[in-house]
Design an enzyme around this catalytic site. Structure first.
Site, mmCIF file in Angstrom:
data_model
loop_
_atom_site.group_PDB
_atom_site.id
_atom_site.type_symbol
_atom_site.label_atom_id
_atom_site.label_comp_id
_atom_site.label_asym_id
_atom_site.label_seq_id
_atom_site.Cartn_x
_atom_site.Cartn_y
_atom_site.Cartn_z
ATOM 1 N N GLY A 70 76.248 59.192 62.507
ATOM 2 C CA GLY A 70 76.612 60.581 62.772
ATOM 3 C C GLY A 70 76.631 61.368 61.471
ATOM 4 O O GLY A 70 76.256 62.542 61.428
ATOM 5 N N THR A 71 77.052 60.717 60.414
ATOM 6 C CA THR A 71 77.090 61.366 59.091
ATOM 7 C C THR A 71 75.687 61.824 58.712
ATOM 8 O O THR A 71 75.479 62.961 58.276
ATOM 9 C CB THR A 71 77.634 60.365 58.037
ATOM 10 O OG1 THR A 71 78.959 60.006 58.419
ATOM 11 C CG2 THR A 71 77.644 60.965 56.642
ATOM 12 N N ASN A 151 88.245 65.686 64.881
ATOM 13 C CA ASN A 151 88.501 64.243 64.899
ATOM 14 C C ASN A 151 89.954 63.868 64.614
ATOM 15 O O ASN A 151 90.343 62.736 64.854
ATOM 16 C CB ASN A 151 87.581 63.529 63.902
ATOM 17 C CG ASN A 151 87.572 64.188 62.560
ATOM 18 O OD1 ASN A 151 87.197 65.361 62.430
ATOM 19 N ND2 ASN A 151 87.982 63.473 61.549
ATOM 20 N N GLN A 179 82.592 63.651 67.934
ATOM 21 C CA GLN A 179 83.804 63.273 68.669
ATOM 22 C C GLN A 179 83.776 63.663 70.144
ATOM 23 O O GLN A 179 84.801 63.632 70.792
ATOM 24 C CB GLN A 179 85.053 63.868 68.001
ATOM 25 C CG GLN A 179 85.545 63.075 66.809
ATOM 26 C CD GLN A 179 85.987 61.660 67.137
ATOM 27 O OE1 GLN A 179 86.253 61.328 68.290
ATOM 28 N NE2 GLN A 179 86.060 60.821 66.136
ATOM 29 N N SER A 199 76.957 60.333 67.705
ATOM 30 C CA SER A 199 76.994 58.988 67.114
ATOM 31 C C SER A 199 77.343 57.960 68.184
ATOM 32 O O SER A 199 78.236 58.200 69.012
ATOM 33 C CB SER A 199 78.051 58.971 66.002
ATOM 34 O OG SER A 199 78.116 57.700 65.402
ATOM 35 N N HIS A 201 78.706 54.858 68.010
ATOM 36 C CA HIS A 201 79.882 53.980 67.977
ATOM 37 C C HIS A 201 81.157 54.663 68.466
ATOM 38 O O HIS A 201 82.195 54.017 68.613
ATOM 39 C CB HIS A 201 80.073 53.346 66.589
ATOM 40 C CG HIS A 201 80.612 54.252 65.533
ATOM 41 N ND1 HIS A 201 81.925 54.212 65.128
ATOM 42 C CD2 HIS A 201 80.021 55.197 64.772
ATOM 43 C CE1 HIS A 201 82.107 55.096 64.155
ATOM 44 N NE2 HIS A 201 80.969 55.706 63.917
ATOM 45 N N THR A 237 61.466 52.412 59.424
ATOM 46 C CA THR A 237 61.253 51.704 60.699
ATOM 47 C C THR A 237 62.503 51.847 61.555
ATOM 48 O O THR A 237 63.624 51.611 61.079
ATOM 49 C CB THR A 237 60.943 50.223 60.428
ATOM 50 O OG1 THR A 237 59.788 50.183 59.607
ATOM 51 C CG2 THR A 237 60.704 49.452 61.716
ATOM 52 N N CYS A 325 88.417 58.006 58.033
ATOM 53 C CA CYS A 325 87.503 58.099 56.895
ATOM 54 C C CYS A 325 88.198 58.610 55.655
ATOM 55 O O CYS A 325 87.823 58.276 54.553
ATOM 56 C CB CYS A 325 86.352 59.048 57.211
ATOM 57 S SG CYS A 325 85.656 58.802 58.820
HETATM 58 N N1 PLP Z 1 81.879 63.751 62.524
HETATM 59 C C1 PLP Z 1 83.041 63.486 63.131
HETATM 60 C C2 PLP Z 1 83.782 64.595 63.814
HETATM 61 C C3 PLP Z 1 83.550 62.181 63.124
HETATM 62 O O1 PLP Z 1 84.716 61.922 63.727
HETATM 63 C C4 PLP Z 1 82.826 61.161 62.471
HETATM 64 C C5 PLP Z 1 83.357 59.779 62.376
HETATM 65 O O2 PLP Z 1 84.539 59.573 62.296
HETATM 66 C C6 PLP Z 1 81.603 61.497 61.875
HETATM 67 C C7 PLP Z 1 81.156 62.802 61.924
HETATM 68 C C8 PLP Z 1 80.762 60.456 61.194
HETATM 69 O O3 PLP Z 1 80.103 59.648 62.136
HETATM 70 P P1 PLP Z 1 79.549 58.201 61.692
HETATM 71 O O4 PLP Z 1 80.755 57.319 61.551
HETATM 72 O O5 PLP Z 1 78.641 57.783 62.800
HETATM 73 O O6 PLP Z 1 78.831 58.398 60.405
#
Ligand code: PLP
Length: 383
Positions: A70-71, A151, A179, A199, A201, A237, A325
């Site tokens: 997601g990042t 989040n 989220q 994302s 996960h 890939t 995070c």
């Molecule tokens: N954006 C939000 C709002 C999130 O909560 C998170 C992860 O906690 C991310 C981005 C980052 O996603 P990823 O862990 O898949 O890099």
């Protein structure tokens, strides 16, 4: 028996997903770009995964770009839009002060490259209003980035309203929807954004796989070059097993139509037990604020969060302090600062998922009551 209430950090992959990932690793090991049969099988599996992820957000498959997280999807949406923006348009970015680090840090990067970055503060409800965004927009604004669900406190930002307010201004609207967790309906057509990051996960899929939805007709500049995969926007890939797992997790999330209401009901039960039983604990935002169903932010005036989290863990309840995070950084949470929460107030985040049960909720509430009493006694003993 463990009670896992840290689903905003990550969710447990569903058994079907784990099996599908393992199967794809074992049997579908061809490179989707190869011309032989194994490559063609991999390419078909990739196409299917793309359709499944697209269906979750009601997008077209060719609008989905798989990324490594997601990042990365946020970085591609933001930095990619900034780098493809015409210089004549200007270099002004409007974002909010409650974004996840993925967006916040990308905005910082752009500031270092000469962009002017303006952050909009949330209301007391923890929401970014369309009016506040519009007030920050200037003739040279090229990008607006606002998240969907926060989040840490779960508040929902009025993305569709913001998009409506920006209509006709040729501004790229990027939305971090990581989220939404498959629980908040995301229909990319009605959100009105230009790019949306998600994302796997967070919705019981594998880690290390995300996606960016990019509206048809919009262009981005890739963050780096290579073999030209993902329409030349994300070379490398493809991580086929993770894409397959994401696709299956997306399908299962879509099939669980009652999930939003079920999870919201469990969250409400949890909050009733916590706030009615413990008047010294307060919700981080009014319970009536527009919120995603799975996140509850709890403030503990005068109590530090970390010992409470350890006390909870001793009772087999797993939760977080604000955002997982940022908890390594041990810096005050930007979200709590933006809400004016004093540093002496600890904050906890209890986050649910489609797998959360009523037993989880009652166990967590009684563990929290015992943990808060234990830490409050210890704190008053040291005063
Ligand atoms: N954006 C939000 C709002 C999130 O909560 C998170 C992860 O906690 C991310 C981005 C980052 O996603 P990823 O862990 O898949 O890099």
């Amino acid at each position: 028996m463990t009670t896992y209430l840290d689903n905003a950090a990550t969710t447990q992959p569903l058994p079907e997903v784990t099996e599908a990932v393992a199967r794809a690793m074992r049997d579908n090991y061809g490179n989707p770009s190869s011309l032989h049969g194994l490559g063609a099988a991999a390419s078909r599996a990739l196409a299917r995964a793309r359709e499944e992820v697209a269906a979750l957000v009601r997008a077209e498959p060719d609008e989905i770009i798989f990324t490594g997280s997601g990042t990365e999807a946020n970085a591609l949406g933001l930095l990619g839009a900034a780098r493809s923006a015409s210089a004549a348009r200007g270099r002004h970015l409007v974002t909010s002060s409650i974004e996840h680090a993925a967006v916040h840090q990308s905005a910082h990067k752009l500031a270092a490259e000469g962009w002017q970055v303006q952050e909009v503060a949330p209301s007391k409800e923890g929401c970014i209003s369309a009016e506040a965004v519009l007030a920050a927009v200037r003739p040279d604004t090229a990008i607006v980035a606002v998240m969907l669900a926060n989040n840490e406190i779960g508040t929902l930002q009025p993305v569709a309203e913001i998009a409506r307010a920006l209509r006709g201004r040729k501004i790229h609207l990027h939305v971090d929807a990581v989220q939404f967790a498959g629980l908040v309906p995301v229909d990319v057509r009605t959100k009105g954004a230009d790019s949306i990051a998600i994302s796997a996960h967070k919705l019981h899929g594998p880690k290390g796989i995300g996606a960016l939805w990019l509206r048809r007709g919009k262009t981005l500049t890739a963050l780096y070059g290579g073999g030209g995969q993902e329409r030349d926007l994300r070379s490398g890939t493809e991580n086929l097993p993770a894409c397959v797992g994401f696709g299956l997790a997306a399908s299962l999330a879509r099939a669980d139509r009652a999930a939003h209401d079920r999870v919201a009901k469990l969250r409400d039960q949890l909050e009733a037990l916590v706030f009615e039983g413990f008047p010294q604990l307060r919700p981080a935002v009014p319970l009536s604020a527009p919120r995603a169903p799975h996140i509850s932010g709890i403030l503990m005036p005068g109590l530090p969060a970390e010992p409470v989290l350890h006390a909870l863990e001793a009772r087999s309840v797993f939760a977080s302090q604000g955002a997982a995070c940022s908890s390594h950084a041990r810096e005050p949470s930007r979200v709590m600062q933006a809400l004016g929460v004093p540093a002496s107030t600890g904050s906890l985040r209890l986050s649910l998922s489609r797998l959360t049960t009523t037993e989880d909720v009652t166990r967590a509430a009684s563990a929290l009551a015992a943990s808060v009493s234990e830490i409050a006694r210890a704190v008053s003993g040291t005063r």
